[in-house]
Design an enzyme around this catalytic site. Structure first.
Site, mmCIF file in Angstrom:
data_model
loop_
_atom_site.group_PDB
_atom_site.id
_atom_site.type_symbol
_atom_site.label_atom_id
_atom_site.label_comp_id
_atom_site.label_asym_id
_atom_site.label_seq_id
_atom_site.Cartn_x
_atom_site.Cartn_y
_atom_site.Cartn_z
ATOM 1 N N HIS B 56 8.279 -77.851 5.597
ATOM 2 C CA HIS B 56 9.173 -76.958 4.861
ATOM 3 C C HIS B 56 9.216 -75.565 5.490
ATOM 4 O O HIS B 56 10.259 -74.920 5.498
ATOM 5 C CB HIS B 56 8.753 -76.887 3.388
ATOM 6 C CG HIS B 56 9.267 -78.050 2.589
ATOM 7 N ND1 HIS B 56 10.604 -78.199 2.300
ATOM 8 C CD2 HIS B 56 8.646 -79.124 2.053
ATOM 9 C CE1 HIS B 56 10.772 -79.319 1.606
ATOM 10 N NE2 HIS B 56 9.602 -79.899 1.439
ATOM 11 N N GLU B 71 1.451 -66.699 -0.991
ATOM 12 C CA GLU B 71 0.745 -67.813 -1.621
ATOM 13 C C GLU B 71 0.097 -67.389 -2.931
ATOM 14 O O GLU B 71 -0.751 -66.507 -2.946
ATOM 15 C CB GLU B 71 -0.300 -68.377 -0.654
ATOM 16 C CG GLU B 71 0.348 -69.177 0.469
ATOM 17 C CD GLU B 71 -0.646 -69.704 1.480
ATOM 18 O OE1 GLU B 71 -1.835 -69.846 1.130
ATOM 19 O OE2 GLU B 71 -0.217 -69.954 2.620
#
Lengths: 143, 189
Positions: B56, B71
């Site tokens: 991705h 993240e």
């Protein structure tokens, strides 16, 4: 007869409560509340709602095979429709959880349960006047 | 504070939901002339996960717009500190976030904890909404199978309730089937 289906926790019962007038006269029988499936339809009530029919089908799957369960549910559906036909104000709404999109269950009785659910739902959808698929509170009328 | 619109995207495993959500996000970023922040909730726990994440990431790098990746396996509200000029945010994905939030509690799951996590995630999304121009949320369809495990049932219930609430708040909601987005809510643009 109306049939309402969709994944679990998708807001099916909530949608039914909002969509249909649920009054004191409505009989709401829920397998989640350990209500029994009526063997004979209640002749006094005009509106009956059966919630969680997959649970009732699960009870059958402990003893019978999927084809027999389907056949016995077909007789039940026949009874439901006859009850409705006797009086035009009568209305039955059936809510069933869709269990058909997971991986194959390890337990044989779970496979029987899942198969029987799929078949009974097909038969319900075929005989119902209206079929609704609920997706997180949004309805899609399939029939 | 004004709240940005939510676009909700869900679908089965490998249904193309993330790819569609990335397209949607890119489109928003171009229309609104804003940068993109990608909030990744997944933890790279094993090799397979690393491969999926890399795939991705590559896809995003190949696009013309710049993607900033942040993240946040838990505590998504912390991400707003890193935002600049109300970006378009893509949160991928809600199922992983719920998984992390429930497991990070590190104790036996209970109904109370699940409802606390439910509140926490909705509050986190609201905080993000107040600091972005559009919030795209990706999630998974995992509510079409029965589990005998009460922990899984609790997870499914919490996820289902979150989905119901988010769809209600969303301006647009899509169900992706085999790469085809089906618009379940909102007006076709």
């Amino acid at each position: 007869m109306h049939f309402v289906t969709g994944g679990s926790y998708n807001g099916k019962a909530k949608w039914v409560r909002e969509q249909y007038q649920v009054t004191d006269e409505t009989i709401w029988l829920s397998a989640y509340q350990d209500h029994d499936l009526p063997e004979n339809m209640d002749h006094h009530s005009k509106r009956i709602i059966l919630e969680g029919i997959e649970r009732w089908i699960k009870q059958d799957s402990q003893q019978f095979n999927a084809a027999d369960i389907r056949a016995s549910w077909n007789l039940r559906i026949e009874g439901f429709l006859n009850w409705e036909k006797e009086n035009e104000d009568r209305h039955l709404i059936i809510i069933g959880n869709d269990l058909s999109k997971g991986i194959v269950p390890i337990e044989a009785s779970d496979r029987t349960w899942r198969d029987a659910c799929g078949w009974v739902y097909q038969d319900l959808a075929e005989r119902a006047d209206r079929v609704e698929l609920i997706w997180y509170g949004i309805n899609q009328q399939l029939k | 504070m004004e709240k940005a619109p939510i676009y909700f995207v869900t679908g089965g495993v490998r249904s193309g939901k993330s790819t569609f959500a990335e397209k949607l996000t890119t489109q928003c970023s171009q229309d609104l002339n804003r940068g993109i922040v990608y909030i990744a909730c997944g933890r790279a726990r094993d090799e397979e996960m690393v491969l999926r994440i890399n795939k991705h990431q590559e896809q995003r790098e190949q696009s013309n717009v710049s993607w900033q990746t942040r993240e946040f396996p838990t505590d998504i509200e912390e991400s707003v500190k890193t935002f600049d000029h109300q970006p378009v945010v893509l949160l991928d994905c809600l199922t992983t976030l719920l998984d992390n939030e429930l497991f990070s509690a590190n104790t036996e799951w209970s109904q109370i904890q699940a409802s606390q996590v439910y509140d926490k995630i909705l509050a986190g999304l609201e905080t993000i909404q107040q600091n972005v121009s559009t919030l795209v949320i990706v999630s998974n369809e995992v509510l079409h199978e029965y589990s005998h495990f009460s922990s899984v049932q609790l997870y499914q219930r919490t996820l289902g309730l979150l989905h119901q609430e988010i769809v209600q708040r969303a301006e647009k909601a899509y169900l992706v089937e085999s790469g085809m987005p089906v618009m379940m809510k909102g007006l076709q643009s």
